[in-house]
Design an enzyme around this catalytic site. Sequence first.
Site, PDB file in Angstrom:
ATOM      1  N   GLU A  86       0.821  -1.216   0.000  1.00 41.98           N
ATOM      2  CA  GLU A  86       0.000   0.000   0.000  1.00 41.98           C
ATOM      3  C   GLU A  86       0.853   1.263   0.000  1.00 41.98           C
ATOM      4  O   GLU A  86       0.402   2.319  -0.457  1.00 41.98           O
ATOM      5  CB  GLU A  86      -0.927   0.010   1.224  1.00 41.98           C
ATOM      6  CG  GLU A  86      -1.944  -1.115   1.276  1.00 41.98           C
ATOM      7  CD  GLU A  86      -2.977  -1.035   0.178  1.00 41.98           C
ATOM      8  OE1 GLU A  86      -3.374   0.095  -0.184  1.00 41.98           O
ATOM      9  OE2 GLU A  86      -3.398  -2.095  -0.332  1.00 41.98           O
ATOM     10  N   GLU A 108      -1.778   9.108   0.149  1.00 40.45           N
ATOM     11  CA  GLU A 108      -2.063   8.847  -1.262  1.00 40.45           C
ATOM     12  C   GLU A 108      -1.399   9.890  -2.152  1.00 40.45           C
ATOM     13  O   GLU A 108      -1.406  11.088  -1.848  1.00 40.45           O
ATOM     14  CB  GLU A 108      -3.585   8.867  -1.468  1.00 40.45           C
ATOM     15  CG  GLU A 108      -4.075   8.288  -2.755  1.00 40.45           C
ATOM     16  CD  GLU A 108      -5.575   8.129  -2.778  1.00 40.45           C
ATOM     17  OE1 GLU A 108      -6.133   8.044  -3.891  1.00 40.45           O
ATOM     18  OE2 GLU A 108      -6.196   8.086  -1.698  1.00 40.45           O
TER      19      GLU A 108
END
Length: 263
Positions: A86, A108
């Site tokens: 991730e 992100e």
Amino acid sequence: MFWGVVLFCVLSVRGALAQDVGGLISKDIFERMLLHRNDANCNGKGFYTYDAFITAARSFGAFGTTGNTNTRKKEIAAFLAQTSLETTGGWPTAPDGPFSWGYCFKQERGTPPDYCVANQQWPCAPGKKYFGRGPIQISYNYNYGPAGKAIGVDLLRNPDAVANDPVVSFKTALWFWMTAQRPKPSAHYVITGKWRPTGADLSAGRVSGYGLITNIINGGIECGKGSNQNMENRIGFYKRYCQILGVNPGVNLDCAKQTPFGQ
């Protein structure tokens, strides 16, 4: 009698330390696993510390302490592997291999949307965005809300805490790992061997193993579609970490033929 009590206390402390996550993964091993997380090109440089990981892990008493030593090591390896994918900053020809670049990013990349959906129980706070942050890249207000409640931090009003406080960051990832979200079991339940597939699960190809955890985390995108790069990279991280910890990764590592949960 006094010395008997003292001896009992000492042995109790030793037993507790033996069950602690830090007893299985030292700082040196942690550094070896996440070899390039503090590289100059990593957005999360200096953020994901060993001490923050251990502190957060101790808030979830069953994590890394359930089952025999091999089971405990596999859980640590699986957690770090999934979260490494991730947050990876690696590429196929990266120095020391692509699976040495976990935990490179703490949020992100790009310009993500606000990830706010209508939810009466977990309403979005004005002006706040709930894009991916932390090791698990927790997203959406309906995850930030209950995660914050569980760890005692108002993440609906302060989602940036996941990218600013390393202990909070690790705690959100561990909350996701330890918490079942029906119809999905928890990743912890799966990796510790407590999950048993129903007839519907077996018909859907969902069997116990590391691949099922990928299904839990990102099944809608990565599972039931044959081989794909993200799924294979999750396995690559897991195998590397299992090797470092000296444990067999087991079987059913992929979810190529598994139907995602809820489909």
